[in-house]
Design an enzyme around this catalytic site. Structure first.
Site, mmCIF file in Angstrom:
data_model
loop_
_atom_site.group_PDB
_atom_site.id
_atom_site.type_symbol
_atom_site.label_atom_id
_atom_site.label_comp_id
_atom_site.label_asym_id
_atom_site.label_seq_id
_atom_site.Cartn_x
_atom_site.Cartn_y
_atom_site.Cartn_z
ATOM 1 N N ARG A 38 0.822 -1.213 0.000
ATOM 2 C CA ARG A 38 0.000 0.000 0.000
ATOM 3 C C ARG A 38 0.858 1.266 0.000
ATOM 4 N NH1 ARG A 38 -3.099 -3.638 -0.718
ATOM 5 N NH2 ARG A 38 -5.259 -3.783 -0.004
ATOM 6 N N ASP A 146 -18.022 6.425 7.768
ATOM 7 C CA ASP A 146 -16.796 5.663 7.556
ATOM 8 C C ASP A 146 -15.622 6.635 7.596
ATOM 9 O OD1 ASP A 146 -16.488 2.581 6.286
ATOM 10 O OD2 ASP A 146 -14.715 3.850 6.118
#
Length: 282
Positions: A38, A146
């Site tokens: 990532r 979120d």
């Protein structure tokens, strides 16, 4: 640009600490491959030649890149009617308990946090329409939150692929979605407008307080990514965001009893949930 070098132990520690402070999520050495993959993507996207350069960019509080980094590390595994036994418990037990504690026709507020790409809050809306005969008698507010801004944008758009709809019957899909082609469906506008989405970090007390008080909170399959301290903070924030007598639903592998003593355990025929005690009466 050449692939970046693997992170040193110190660089990995600094990055894991940075993510922990901003999300509550813990990344151990066991997740090094996931982390390095990532971070390499973000370094390439920002044209940073070294981790030092990239970390300096983060430390300079470039807000958008901090958001992009957090988005890269969040896990968004979800689909409609996931763990639907809790949805059944909502309409058979939890709402009845909440209505008994309310005065008059007060609004019913339900929070899905984290909501990922919207499958959970939209599932709640569909389930209520299908399974709760009193749905039209009350003002129902559903909020989806979120920490990942990308999934919130996707949730608001309401477009889903076949896998997300795998537990819905063809009849439900036909009634609540319209086909876009290429095995994509968009949820009807009325349902999209019935859910409000907001960015919230569950370990950020200020952000959680801004959402107001709820009757029921669905907080499923996220606390497993936190350490004990972050779980405690998140649990306290959930507690403060519940009305007295309100309920929180966790994932089937999670237990509030091991996290916080604030909640009462409620065992219904279909699910175990956790309740904020009613205020003491004089």
């Amino acid at each position: 640009m050449a692939d970046p070098s693997p992170l040193t132990s110190e660089e990995f520690r600094r990055l894991a600490e940075f993510l922990y402070r901003r999300t509550g999520m813990v990344f151990s050495e066991a997740k090094r491959y996931f982390v390095e993959r990532r971070i390499a993507e973000r370094m390439s996207a920002t044209s940073c030649r070294s981790f030092t350069d990239y970390f300096a960019q983060l430390r300079n509080d470039e807000r958008r890149e901090v958001e992009e980094l957090i988005n890269a590390f969040t896990i968004n595994e979800t689909y409609f009617y996931r763990e639907d036994y809790q949805l059944a418990c909502l309409t058979t037990d939890l709402l009845a308990a909440r209505l008994a504690a309310k005065r008059g026709r007060d609004a019913i507020r339900i929070w899905s946090a984290p909501c990922s790409t919207g499958e959970e809050p939209y599932s709640i809306a569909i389930w209520l329409l299908e399974n709760w005969k009193e749905v039209d008698d009350y003002d129902i507010e559903i909020v989806g939150s979120d920490i990942d801004t990308d999934v919130l944008e996707a949730a608001a758009e309401g477009i889903f692929r076949k896998r997300a709809l795998m537990k819905l019957s063809p009849d439900l899909v036909a009634r609540y979605f319209h086909p876009l082609g290429d095995e994509r469906w968009q949820i009807l506008d009325d349902l999209r407008q019935s859910v409000r989405f907001s960015r919230v970090n569950l370990v950020d007390t200020r952000q959680t307080r801004l959402q107001g008080a709820f009757d029921v909170i669905f907080c499923r399959n996220v606390l497993i990514y936190f350490d004990d301290e972050s779980r405690r903070i998140a649990a306290e924030n959930l507690y403060e965001n519940l009305l007295p007598g309100g309920f929180v639903c966790l994932g089937h592998t999670e237990s509030m009893s091991r996290i916080s003593p604030l909640f009462e355990v409620c065992r219904y025929s279909g699910a175990i949930v956790y309740r904020k005690p009613m205020e003491l009466r004089a």
